[in-house]
Design an enzyme around this catalytic site. Structure first.
Site, PDB file in Angstrom:
ATOM      1  N   ASN A   1       0.847  -1.199   0.000  1.00 48.37           N
ATOM      2  CA  ASN A   1       0.000   0.000   0.000  1.00 48.37           C
ATOM      3  C   ASN A   1       0.884   1.251   0.000  1.00 48.37           C
ATOM      4  O   ASN A   1       0.803   2.100   0.898  1.00 48.37           O
ATOM      5  CB  ASN A   1      -0.922  -0.013   1.225  1.00 48.37           C
ATOM      6  CG  ASN A   1      -2.144   0.858   1.025  1.00 48.37           C
ATOM      7  OD1 ASN A   1      -2.299   1.534   0.014  1.00 48.37           O
ATOM      8  ND2 ASN A   1      -3.028   0.862   2.022  1.00 48.37           N
TER       9      ASN A   1
ATOM     10  N   HIS B   1      -8.486   2.000   9.496  1.00 49.10           N
ATOM     11  CA  HIS B   1      -9.093   0.728   9.122  1.00 49.10           C
ATOM     12  C   HIS B   1     -10.433   0.515   9.802  1.00 49.10           C
ATOM     13  O   HIS B   1     -11.320  -0.127   9.237  1.00 49.10           O
ATOM     14  CB  HIS B   1      -8.154  -0.434   9.465  1.00 49.10           C
ATOM     15  CG  HIS B   1      -7.058  -0.637   8.465  1.00 49.10           C
ATOM     16  ND1 HIS B   1      -5.890   0.100   8.473  1.00 49.10           N
ATOM     17  CD2 HIS B   1      -6.947  -1.485   7.402  1.00 49.10           C
ATOM     18  CE1 HIS B   1      -5.115  -0.289   7.483  1.00 49.10           C
ATOM     19  NE2 HIS B   1      -5.729  -1.242   6.806  1.00 49.10           N
TER      20      HIS B   1
END
Length: 215
Positions: A86, A116
């Site tokens: 990422n 998240h």
């Protein structure tokens, strides 16, 4: 979850660890597919192209590249692993959280956990990473200078394996999400990742730092 069922926990530890290792590889495949598919979609209309340098040579296609699969799967340390996964988000966290918080790993990974969501497993995973990083930095300072810097040397391969095993262990919490499930999974692995880090830090911190001429 299968990994904490009574029947599964009767299996030898090495079998349970191997199962988790393979299962997590397959879980990563969906991310690889999504990111590489998106990269191809961007590059097909040149959105990923970086342009040309002053000599007219193309710079590359890194604008749309969000994962380096080989670098991630063979990472010899958490720093390399984090930078290969990422990549755009990692860059943003580095610039706007890590640097602005004075290099705070807790703030950086804590924000990543918050992004998240609110499942405890996210926080259990991300707030364990600073512990790994502390050990990694200590090892690079006191152990790595004594060995070959070649990634594929015996020492380099051992760091790749160690990084992979420890990360597979802590990421179980990220996948299970619930606190009791994650804790039970770590318990089934005897908390070896956390214990190994604590022992490593305690022992290696007592070692002498090699002088530059000995490196």
């Amino acid at each position: 979850p299968v990994v904490i069922t009574a029947e599964f926990l009767k299996k030898p530890w090495i079998n349970r660890m191997a199962y988790a290792w393979v299962a997590l590889i397959f879980i990563r495949m969906k991310y690889y597919f999504a990111w590489k598919n998106a990269e191809g979609a961007c590059n097909i209309w040149y959105a990923g192209f970086e342009g040309f340098d002053e000599k007219g040579n193309p710079k590359g296609w890194e604008n749309s590249n969000n994962v380096d699969i080989i670098a991630f799967e063979t990472a010899p340390n958490v720093k390399t692993l984090s930078a290969a996964w990422n990549k755009k988000t990692a860059g943003w966290l580095g610039r706007y959280v890590y640097m602005r918080s004075g290099g705070s790993l807790v703030a950086t990974y804590g924000l990543s956990a918050f992004w998240h969501g609110f499942y405890p497993g996210y926080y259990m995973f991300f707030l364990t990473v600073p512990l790994l990083t502390m050990c990694e930095r200590l090892g690079m300072k006191k152990i790595s200078p004594r060995f070959s810097p070649n990634k594929w040397s015996l020492y380099g391969i051992s760091t790749i394996v160690a990084t992979s095993v420890i990360v597979q262990y802590i990421v179980i919490a990220f996948q299970l999400l619930a606190f009791d499930w994650a804790l039970e999974a770590w318990k089934s692995h005897y908390f070896f990742g956390h214990i190994a880090c604590a022992v490593f830090y305690g022992v290696v911190s007592q070692m002498k730092t090699p002088k530059k001429k000995e490196a």
